[in-house]
Design a protein around this motif. Structure first.
Motif, mmCIF file in Angstrom:
data_model
loop_
_atom_site.group_PDB
_atom_site.id
_atom_site.type_symbol
_atom_site.label_atom_id
_atom_site.label_comp_id
_atom_site.label_asym_id
_atom_site.label_seq_id
_atom_site.Cartn_x
_atom_site.Cartn_y
_atom_site.Cartn_z
ATOM 1 N N UNK A 1 0.686 -1.351 -0.260
ATOM 2 C CA UNK A 1 0.269 -0.247 0.153
ATOM 3 C C UNK A 1 0.435 1.078 0.047
ATOM 4 N N UNK A 2 0.713 2.250 0.019
ATOM 5 C CA UNK A 2 1.338 3.463 -0.444
ATOM 6 C C UNK A 2 0.710 4.487 1.300
ATOM 7 N N UNK A 3 1.485 4.125 1.635
ATOM 8 C CA UNK A 3 1.475 4.882 3.512
ATOM 9 C C UNK A 3 2.046 6.370 3.631
ATOM 10 N N UNK A 4 1.301 6.632 5.059
ATOM 11 C CA UNK A 4 2.198 7.925 4.966
ATOM 12 C C UNK A 4 1.994 7.712 6.706
ATOM 13 N N UNK A 5 3.479 8.048 7.269
ATOM 14 C CA UNK A 5 3.193 8.525 8.706
ATOM 15 C C UNK A 5 2.787 9.836 9.302
ATOM 16 N N UNK A 6 2.271 10.500 9.983
ATOM 17 C CA UNK A 6 1.678 12.057 10.381
ATOM 18 C C UNK A 6 1.801 12.389 11.810
ATOM 19 N N UNK A 7 2.645 12.666 13.060
ATOM 20 C CA UNK A 7 3.319 12.674 13.548
ATOM 21 C C UNK A 7 3.299 14.425 14.223
ATOM 22 N N UNK A 8 3.369 14.833 15.266
ATOM 23 C CA UNK A 8 2.445 15.783 16.140
ATOM 24 C C UNK A 8 4.385 16.404 16.076
ATOM 25 N N UNK B 1 8.980 6.614 2.357
ATOM 26 C CA UNK B 1 7.980 6.624 3.013
ATOM 27 C C UNK B 1 7.307 8.221 3.133
ATOM 28 N N UNK B 2 6.351 8.867 2.784
ATOM 29 C CA UNK B 2 5.801 10.562 3.064
ATOM 30 C C UNK B 2 6.094 10.252 5.061
ATOM 31 N N UNK B 3 6.020 10.875 5.234
ATOM 32 C CA UNK B 3 6.585 11.919 6.967
ATOM 33 C C UNK B 3 6.560 13.461 6.588
ATOM 34 N N UNK B 4 5.524 13.139 7.762
ATOM 35 C CA UNK B 4 5.010 14.533 7.943
ATOM 36 C C UNK B 4 4.078 14.859 9.286
ATOM 37 N N UNK B 5 4.471 15.859 9.145
ATOM 38 C CA UNK B 5 4.578 16.299 10.986
ATOM 39 C C UNK B 5 3.406 17.799 11.197
ATOM 40 N N UNK B 6 2.741 17.779 11.551
ATOM 41 C CA UNK B 6 1.463 18.137 12.262
ATOM 42 C C UNK B 6 0.727 18.609 13.475
ATOM 43 N N UNK B 7 0.711 19.148 14.117
ATOM 44 C CA UNK B 7 -0.150 19.626 16.121
ATOM 45 C C UNK B 7 -1.561 19.433 15.060
ATOM 46 N N UNK B 8 -1.661 19.647 14.707
ATOM 47 C CA UNK B 8 -3.346 19.671 13.884
ATOM 48 C C UNK B 8 -3.925 18.249 13.402
ATOM 49 N N UNK B 9 -4.040 17.304 13.528
ATOM 50 C CA UNK B 9 -4.386 16.337 12.799
ATOM 51 C C UNK B 9 -4.691 16.515 11.411
ATOM 52 N N UNK B 10 -5.832 16.954 12.431
ATOM 53 C CA UNK B 10 -7.687 17.111 10.836
ATOM 54 C C UNK B 10 -6.757 18.089 10.395
ATOM 55 N N UNK B 11 -5.822 18.816 9.881
ATOM 56 C CA UNK B 11 -5.504 19.266 8.841
ATOM 57 C C UNK B 11 -4.025 19.287 8.123
ATOM 58 N N UNK C 1 -2.880 16.410 -1.276
ATOM 59 C CA UNK C 1 -1.229 16.212 -2.099
ATOM 60 C C UNK C 1 -1.346 15.023 -2.969
ATOM 61 N N UNK C 2 -1.939 13.357 -1.749
ATOM 62 C CA UNK C 2 -1.426 12.319 -2.406
ATOM 63 C C UNK C 2 -3.053 11.417 -3.089
ATOM 64 N N UNK C 3 -3.437 11.646 -4.199
ATOM 65 C CA UNK C 3 -4.449 11.253 -4.146
ATOM 66 C C UNK C 3 -4.635 9.249 -4.050
ATOM 67 N N UNK D 1 -10.084 -3.223 2.831
ATOM 68 C CA UNK D 1 -11.260 -2.992 2.778
ATOM 69 C C UNK D 1 -11.180 -1.957 2.624
ATOM 70 N N UNK D 2 -10.939 -1.243 3.052
ATOM 71 C CA UNK D 2 -11.139 0.148 3.317
ATOM 72 C C UNK D 2 -10.592 1.214 2.851
ATOM 73 N N UNK D 3 -9.791 0.871 1.840
ATOM 74 C CA UNK D 3 -8.774 2.276 1.205
ATOM 75 C C UNK D 3 -9.749 3.022 0.489
ATOM 76 N N UNK D 4 -9.389 3.652 -0.659
ATOM 77 C CA UNK D 4 -10.568 5.106 -1.109
ATOM 78 C C UNK D 4 -10.609 4.033 -3.032
ATOM 79 N N UNK D 5 -9.660 3.449 -2.992
ATOM 80 C CA UNK D 5 -10.079 2.062 -4.496
ATOM 81 C C UNK D 5 -11.558 1.530 -3.964
ATOM 82 N N UNK D 6 -11.406 0.876 -3.010
ATOM 83 C CA UNK D 6 -12.346 -0.814 -2.272
ATOM 84 C C UNK D 6 -13.432 0.105 -2.285
ATOM 85 N N UNK D 7 -13.743 1.825 -1.434
ATOM 86 C CA UNK D 7 -15.151 2.851 -1.393
ATOM 87 C C UNK D 7 -15.538 3.003 -2.907
ATOM 88 N N UNK D 8 -14.712 3.385 -3.641
ATOM 89 C CA UNK D 8 -14.638 4.169 -4.981
ATOM 90 C C UNK D 8 -15.831 2.820 -5.633
#
Length: 387
Positions: free
Chosen positions: A72-79, A114-124, A132-134, A353-360
């Motif tokens: 899978x195409x994976x990203x990690x989001x940390x504060x 792997x895409x590694x990103x940081x943001x204190x606002x996790x929703x943002x 950025x990555x559909x 089961x829950x990837x965006x392609x699967x949901x489409x």
């Protein structure tokens, strides 16, 4: 048992009671919908804890990366705890530890693709990543169990074997950041840093004491150590190579107890030199390290963690002798009781089961797929509890 794990300051219990009221009120506001938890149309797996201090989040997130990134195409989001930057930032090859924090930096060094990103606002941060990555298949949230503005598809709670939450108290008397009932939000609970010789009776005692609901799955993991990597031009070392050496164990992690226990049998003598978690090494710390290593009889070496190495790498003032003998000890986790396949199947099955392609695809065949929920924030990922 609990006397070995937790130190309670009885004098602070009244303050813990007041703190608990505030935390319970916050959780209640989320539970009744006054404060909103957002759903996202991408699989989200959260890894975190409800205690102050380390429970092994980084090696568990890295385990998930290794498990998923080939499929899978994976990203990690940390504060990005203790970073010097602000807002949303995606790590690149030129990003420094000061930009994103030591743990995200460590993961970027080990998994550069792997895409590694940081943001204190996790929703943002999630909005930015998905925009950025559909083609993104899954986001791993590092240290987000208490960040309730995001509603993950799988919520993983880590519990340190040496500081079991069932015997702990709320801050400031203990180390709990919220009442024990907070564990009920977890889909998966993992007891981490377990001794390899854990007895069957201990498994049963802990399982019963955790008092989990039927929808929750309990796993046990232990620490595994890789080959020691030199930070200077030298050959790597295995644990068997250390038997005649004096070793200075240099750590700036929350709970080095298990590491001290595990490494002591492999060296002639182990000398722990501990700093606080995420510690930024200053001149006086460097001088202390130089003195401690110089005082050891030869032959000798220094062992440190990957997280500490990320912060030590740019530090000035370390003696040539220290740099020449400084080795990094990679830490991984292993599942116990032959639970690895079960854990892997649950995680991979959820993402698939829950990837965006699967949901489409499901949306084309059925505009109201089973097990889906809508909150006005996009399709809800299928709950792990229903899988």
């Amino acid at each position: 048992m609990e006397g070995d794990f937790i130190k309670i300051n009885e004098w602070l219990l009244p303050l813990s009671w007041l703190y608990g009221l505030a935390v319970k009120l916050r959780n209640l506001l989320f539970d009744v919908g006054v404060l909103k938890s957002r759903n996202f149309d991408v699989p989200i797996i959260s890894v975190g804890n409800i205690t102050v201090g380390g429970t092994g989040k980084t090696p568990h997130v890295e385990y998930l990366i290794e498990l998923l990134h080939q499929k899978f195409r994976v990203a990690v989001l940390s504060r990005g705890y203790k970073r010097k930057s602000h807002g949303y930032l995606v790590a690149s090859a030129n990003t420094t530890v000061r930009d994103i924090g030591d743990e995200p930096f460590q993961m970027k060094q080990k998994f550069p693709d792997i895409t590694i990103a940081v943001d204190k606002n996790r929703c943002h941060g999630i909005d930015q990543l998905t925009s950025d990555d559909e083609k993104l298949d899954v986001i791993l949230l590092d240290d987000a169990f208490q960040h309730r503005y995001v509603k993950p598809g799988i919520n993983i709670l880590l519990v340190d074997y040496h500081r079991l939450i069932i015997y702990d108290r709320l801050l400031p008397a203990g180390r709990l950041r919220e009442p024990l009932s907070g564990k009920n939000r977890a889909d998966i609970v993992i007891v981490t840093k377990c001794p390899r010789d854990l007895k069957p009776m201990e498994y049963r005692v802990i399982t019963k004491a955790m008092n989990l609901y039927p929808y929750q799955k309990l796993f046990f993991t232990t620490i595994s150590y890789g080959e020691l990597r030199p930070m200077s031009p030298a050959r790597p070392l295995s644990l068997k190579d250390l038997k005649d050496l004096q070793a200075l164990l240099l750590t700036g992690i929350a709970s080095p107890k298990q590491m001290v226990h595990d490494l002591s049998p492999y060296v002639k003598r182990l000398h722990p030199l501990t700093f606080s978690d995420h510690h930024h090494f200053k001149r006086k710390d460097v001088e202390r390290i130089n003195r401690a290593f110089a005082a050891l009889p030869s032959p000798k070496l220094i062992i440190t963690t990957e997280k500490d190495a990320a912060r030590l790498n740019g530090v000035e003032g370390l003696s040539d002798d220290v740099r020449k003998h400084l080795y990094v000890m990679p830490i991984k986790i292993e599942f116990m009781q032959e639970q690895e396949d079960m854990f892997n199947e649950n995680i991979i099955g959820y993402v698939r089961k829950n990837s965006r392609n699967s949901i489409l695809v499901k949306g084309k065949n059925d505009h109201k797929p089973q097990n889906s929920h809508s909150t006005g924030n996009g399709p809800r990922t299928i709950s792990f509890r229903n899988n």
